[in-house]
Design a protein around this motif. Sequence first.
Motif, PDB file in Angstrom:
ATOM      1  N   CYS A  40       0.907  -1.265   0.179  1.00  0.00           N
ATOM      2  CA  CYS A  40      -0.069   0.001   0.088  1.00  0.00           C
ATOM      3  C   CYS A  40       0.979   1.294   0.024  1.00  0.00           C
ATOM      4  O   CYS A  40       0.438   2.446  -0.355  1.00  0.00           O
ATOM      5  CB  CYS A  40      -0.885   0.141   1.184  1.00  0.00           C
ATOM      6  N   GLY A  41       2.066   1.116   0.264  1.00  0.00           N
ATOM      7  CA  GLY A  41       2.934   2.265   0.191  1.00  0.00           C
ATOM      8  C   GLY A  41       3.518   2.867   1.520  1.00  0.00           C
ATOM      9  O   GLY A  41       4.061   4.001   1.700  1.00  0.00           O
ATOM     10  N   LYS A  42       3.195   2.111   2.652  1.00  0.00           N
ATOM     11  CA  LYS A  42       3.420   2.725   3.877  1.00  0.00           C
ATOM     12  C   LYS A  42       4.911   2.651   4.399  1.00  0.00           C
ATOM     13  O   LYS A  42       5.461   3.634   4.688  1.00  0.00           O
ATOM     14  CB  LYS A  42       2.602   1.869   4.907  1.00  0.00           C
ATOM     15  N   SER A  43       5.845   1.821   3.673  1.00  0.00           N
ATOM     16  CA  SER A  43       6.986   1.769   4.134  1.00  0.00           C
ATOM     17  C   SER A  43       7.864   2.753   3.158  1.00  0.00           C
ATOM     18  O   SER A  43       8.667   3.525   3.491  1.00  0.00           O
ATOM     19  CB  SER A  43       7.751   0.291   4.019  1.00  0.00           C
ATOM     20  N   THR A  44       7.427   3.039   1.847  1.00  0.00           N
ATOM     21  CA  THR A  44       7.835   3.951   0.994  1.00  0.00           C
ATOM     22  C   THR A  44       7.665   5.170   1.652  1.00  0.00           C
ATOM     23  O   THR A  44       8.516   6.000   1.451  1.00  0.00           O
ATOM     24  CB  THR A  44       7.271   3.758  -0.293  1.00  0.00           C
ATOM     25  N   LEU A  45       6.698   5.354   2.213  1.00  0.00           N
ATOM     26  CA  LEU A  45       6.204   7.005   2.628  1.00  0.00           C
ATOM     27  C   LEU A  45       7.295   7.157   3.860  1.00  0.00           C
ATOM     28  O   LEU A  45       7.696   8.119   3.921  1.00  0.00           O
ATOM     29  CB  LEU A  45       4.615   7.163   3.139  1.00  0.00           C
ATOM     30  N   LEU A  46       7.382   6.226   4.564  1.00  0.00           N
ATOM     31  CA  LEU A  46       8.334   6.372   5.862  1.00  0.00           C
ATOM     32  C   LEU A  46       9.753   6.655   5.280  1.00  0.00           C
ATOM     33  O   LEU A  46      10.277   7.578   5.834  1.00  0.00           O
ATOM     34  CB  LEU A  46       8.364   5.197   6.695  1.00  0.00           C
ATOM     35  N   ARG A  47      10.032   6.059   4.237  1.00  0.00           N
ATOM     36  CA  ARG A  47      11.521   6.049   3.756  1.00  0.00           C
ATOM     37  C   ARG A  47      11.541   7.487   3.116  1.00  0.00           C
ATOM     38  O   ARG A  47      12.806   8.126   3.173  1.00  0.00           O
ATOM     39  CB  ARG A  47      11.915   4.944   2.863  1.00  0.00           C
ATOM     40  N   MET A  48      10.550   8.189   2.651  1.00  0.00           N
ATOM     41  CA  MET A  48      10.500   9.540   1.762  1.00  0.00           C
ATOM     42  C   MET A  48      10.671  10.330   3.009  1.00  0.00           C
ATOM     43  O   MET A  48      11.339  11.490   2.948  1.00  0.00           O
ATOM     44  CB  MET A  48       9.243   9.584   0.791  1.00  0.00           C
ATOM     45  N   ALA A  50      12.149   9.876   5.875  1.00  0.00           N
ATOM     46  CA  ALA A  50      13.656   9.693   6.446  1.00  0.00           C
ATOM     47  C   ALA A  50      14.657  10.022   5.519  1.00  0.00           C
ATOM     48  O   ALA A  50      15.909  10.447   5.517  1.00  0.00           O
ATOM     49  CB  ALA A  50      13.809   8.263   6.626  1.00  0.00           C
ATOM     50  N   GLY A  51      14.351  10.411   4.052  1.00  0.00           N
ATOM     51  CA  GLY A  51      15.269  10.788   3.101  1.00  0.00           C
ATOM     52  C   GLY A  51      15.818   9.756   2.419  1.00  0.00           C
ATOM     53  O   GLY A  51      16.951   9.957   1.715  1.00  0.00           O
ATOM     54  N   LEU A  52      15.486   8.320   2.664  1.00  0.00           N
ATOM     55  CA  LEU A  52      16.006   7.365   2.128  1.00  0.00           C
ATOM     56  C   LEU A  52      15.297   6.759   0.778  1.00  0.00           C
ATOM     57  O   LEU A  52      16.009   6.219  -0.286  1.00  0.00           O
ATOM     58  CB  LEU A  52      15.853   6.129   2.825  1.00  0.00           C
ATOM     59  N   GLU A  53      14.255   7.601   0.360  1.00  0.00           N
ATOM     60  CA  GLU A  53      13.699   7.580  -0.933  1.00  0.00           C
ATOM     61  C   GLU A  53      13.382   9.039  -1.387  1.00  0.00           C
ATOM     62  O   GLU A  53      13.259   9.947  -0.563  1.00  0.00           O
ATOM     63  CB  GLU A  53      12.376   6.818  -0.951  1.00  0.00           C
ATOM     64  N   GLU A  54      13.613   9.389  -2.469  1.00  0.00           N
ATOM     65  CA  GLU A  54      13.678  10.563  -3.238  1.00  0.00           C
ATOM     66  C   GLU A  54      11.893  11.081  -3.192  1.00  0.00           C
ATOM     67  O   GLU A  54      11.336  10.032  -3.416  1.00  0.00           O
ATOM     68  CB  GLU A  54      14.239  10.787  -4.574  1.00  0.00           C
ATOM     69  N   THR A  55      11.861  12.241  -2.930  1.00  0.00           N
ATOM     70  CA  THR A  55      10.420  12.723  -3.227  1.00  0.00           C
ATOM     71  C   THR A  55      10.088  13.122  -4.527  1.00  0.00           C
ATOM     72  O   THR A  55      10.718  14.146  -4.986  1.00  0.00           O
ATOM     73  CB  THR A  55       9.935  13.808  -2.074  1.00  0.00           C
ATOM     74  N   SER A  56       9.240  12.723  -5.279  1.00  0.00           N
ATOM     75  CA  SER A  56       8.917  13.039  -6.637  1.00  0.00           C
ATOM     76  C   SER A  56       8.426  14.199  -6.849  1.00  0.00           C
ATOM     77  O   SER A  56       8.553  15.303  -7.636  1.00  0.00           O
ATOM     78  CB  SER A  56       8.125  12.053  -7.309  1.00  0.00           C
ATOM     79  N   ARG A  57       7.452  14.381  -5.932  1.00  0.00           N
ATOM     80  CA  ARG A  57       6.697  15.893  -6.048  1.00  0.00           C
ATOM     81  C   ARG A  57       6.204  16.177  -4.413  1.00  0.00           C
ATOM     82  O   ARG A  57       5.974  15.219  -3.672  1.00  0.00           O
ATOM     83  CB  ARG A  57       5.379  15.736  -6.771  1.00  0.00           C
ATOM     84  N   GLY A  58       5.729  17.456  -4.109  1.00  0.00           N
ATOM     85  CA  GLY A  58       5.289  17.693  -2.978  1.00  0.00           C
ATOM     86  C   GLY A  58       6.327  18.142  -2.135  1.00  0.00           C
ATOM     87  O   GLY A  58       7.632  18.225  -2.217  1.00  0.00           O
ATOM     88  N   THR A  68      12.754  18.441   2.041  1.00  0.00           N
ATOM     89  CA  THR A  68      12.516  17.607   0.966  1.00  0.00           C
ATOM     90  C   THR A  68      13.475  17.321  -0.026  1.00  0.00           C
ATOM     91  O   THR A  68      13.867  16.028  -0.238  1.00  0.00           O
ATOM     92  CB  THR A  68      11.354  18.407  -0.006  1.00  0.00           C
ATOM     93  N   ALA A  69      14.554  17.985  -0.127  1.00  0.00           N
ATOM     94  CA  ALA A  69      15.851  17.672  -0.980  1.00  0.00           C
ATOM     95  C   ALA A  69      17.104  17.494   0.012  1.00  0.00           C
ATOM     96  O   ALA A  69      18.002  17.237  -0.604  1.00  0.00           O
ATOM     97  CB  ALA A  69      15.938  18.947  -1.914  1.00  0.00           C
ATOM     98  N   GLU A  70      16.691  17.584   1.328  1.00  0.00           N
ATOM     99  CA  GLU A  70      17.794  17.281   2.159  1.00  0.00           C
ATOM    100  C   GLU A  70      18.228  15.870   2.538  1.00  0.00           C
ATOM    101  O   GLU A  70      17.430  14.925   2.404  1.00  0.00           O
ATOM    102  CB  GLU A  70      17.654  18.087   3.517  1.00  0.00           C
ATOM    103  N   PRO A  71      19.425  15.630   2.608  1.00  0.00           N
ATOM    104  CA  PRO A  71      19.803  14.213   2.745  1.00  0.00           C
ATOM    105  C   PRO A  71      19.282  13.686   4.067  1.00  0.00           C
ATOM    106  O   PRO A  71      19.187  14.501   4.946  1.00  0.00           O
ATOM    107  CB  PRO A  71      21.374  13.997   2.668  1.00  0.00           C
ATOM    108  N   PRO A  72      19.464  12.502   4.486  1.00  0.00           N
ATOM    109  CA  PRO A  72      18.977  11.821   5.720  1.00  0.00           C
ATOM    110  C   PRO A  72      19.683  12.501   6.982  1.00  0.00           C
ATOM    111  O   PRO A  72      19.077  12.912   7.767  1.00  0.00           O
ATOM    112  CB  PRO A  72      19.164  10.355   5.722  1.00  0.00           C
ATOM    113  N   ALA A  73      21.024  12.732   6.629  1.00  0.00           N
ATOM    114  CA  ALA A  73      21.880  12.949   7.854  1.00  0.00           C
ATOM    115  C   ALA A  73      21.482  14.541   8.233  1.00  0.00           C
ATOM    116  O   ALA A  73      21.779  14.803   9.584  1.00  0.00           O
ATOM    117  CB  ALA A  73      23.265  13.073   7.547  1.00  0.00           C
TER     118      ALA A  73
END
Length: 334
Positions: A40-48, A50-58, A68-73
């Motif tokens: 359903c996308g719950k882990s993907t949303l969490l990783r977004m 955290a910065g572990l997945e890039e956010t396509s929009r928003g 939005t564009a900052e690295p996890p650290a």
Amino acid sequence: MGSITLKAVEKWFGNAQVIKGVDLEVQDGEFVIFVGPSGCGKSTLLRMIAGLEETSRGQIIIDGADMTAEPPAKRGLAMVFQSYALYPHMSVGENMGFSLKTAGASKAEIAEKVGHAADVLRLDEYLDRRPKDLSGGQRQRVAIGRSIVRDPTAFLFDEPLSNLDAALRVEMRYEIAKLHQTLAASMIYVTHDQVEAMTLADRIVVLQAGRIEQVGSPRELYDRPANLFVAQFIGSPKMNVIPAGAYAASPQGAVHLGVRPEAIGLTAEGGDLRGVVDVTEYLGADTYLIVDCGEAGKLTVRTDGTTDLKPGQQIGLTISQAPLHYFDADGQRV
């Protein structure tokens, strides 16, 4: 502070959109749980977040700053994964303090923060042990402790209890609930287990196919589900759904009638519906009966564990008026 805001967040993998315009606000100190079926996308949303997945929009805003564009650290978040990911050659104390050591913290600061985390998680006596000498629950506490020492803005948990057996999951649910009370920190927690969601969350976010179906407290979702999906996903056993006209007069536009298992009573004679006991599931204090009611379908009834009904017996079912739920042809609440 630990507020997190998502504004029209989307995630695309090539031409496939997996997160579809999610808006959400997590308040400082709140325990929010993402729940939904696999995929359903719950882990993907969490990783977004955290910065572990890039956010396509928003936008992803943390404590008022656009991250939005900052690295996890640079996001100030701590993530606890499904796998413990502990260094086997290091002691518990060394594992918990490793991130501080690599960041250049002094030995005194590391000792102080590791000691505090160990005290919170009741790991004091295990600090000199290796991970192989610990149980699964203890290893998960070490992984959480590794996050606590960083003093993060918020904690992110990605199905942290899925590797544990049933007894340890119950124990760790208690540990995480107490941790939230002690730290008063913002937490976002992903699980497919709605029992975890109901017992831990201040608010639950129910996701399906990359969209939010409903956000609310466990009681709100249980008592007033917004649609048929939430109605059947939240609650164990799930809500019974029968044709709206199979029981009594229904509101205009109602096509489906939802009835929780505990809202159905048993009677030897008469009743609102008649059926035959198909299966009995004895759980000690409770027994669940699967009753075949013909055109109304098979209904799950929650009854006292002392019942002596057997498969094949005919019984009558009485339906309580107060907790009925009606849904239209599209599955939306009427």
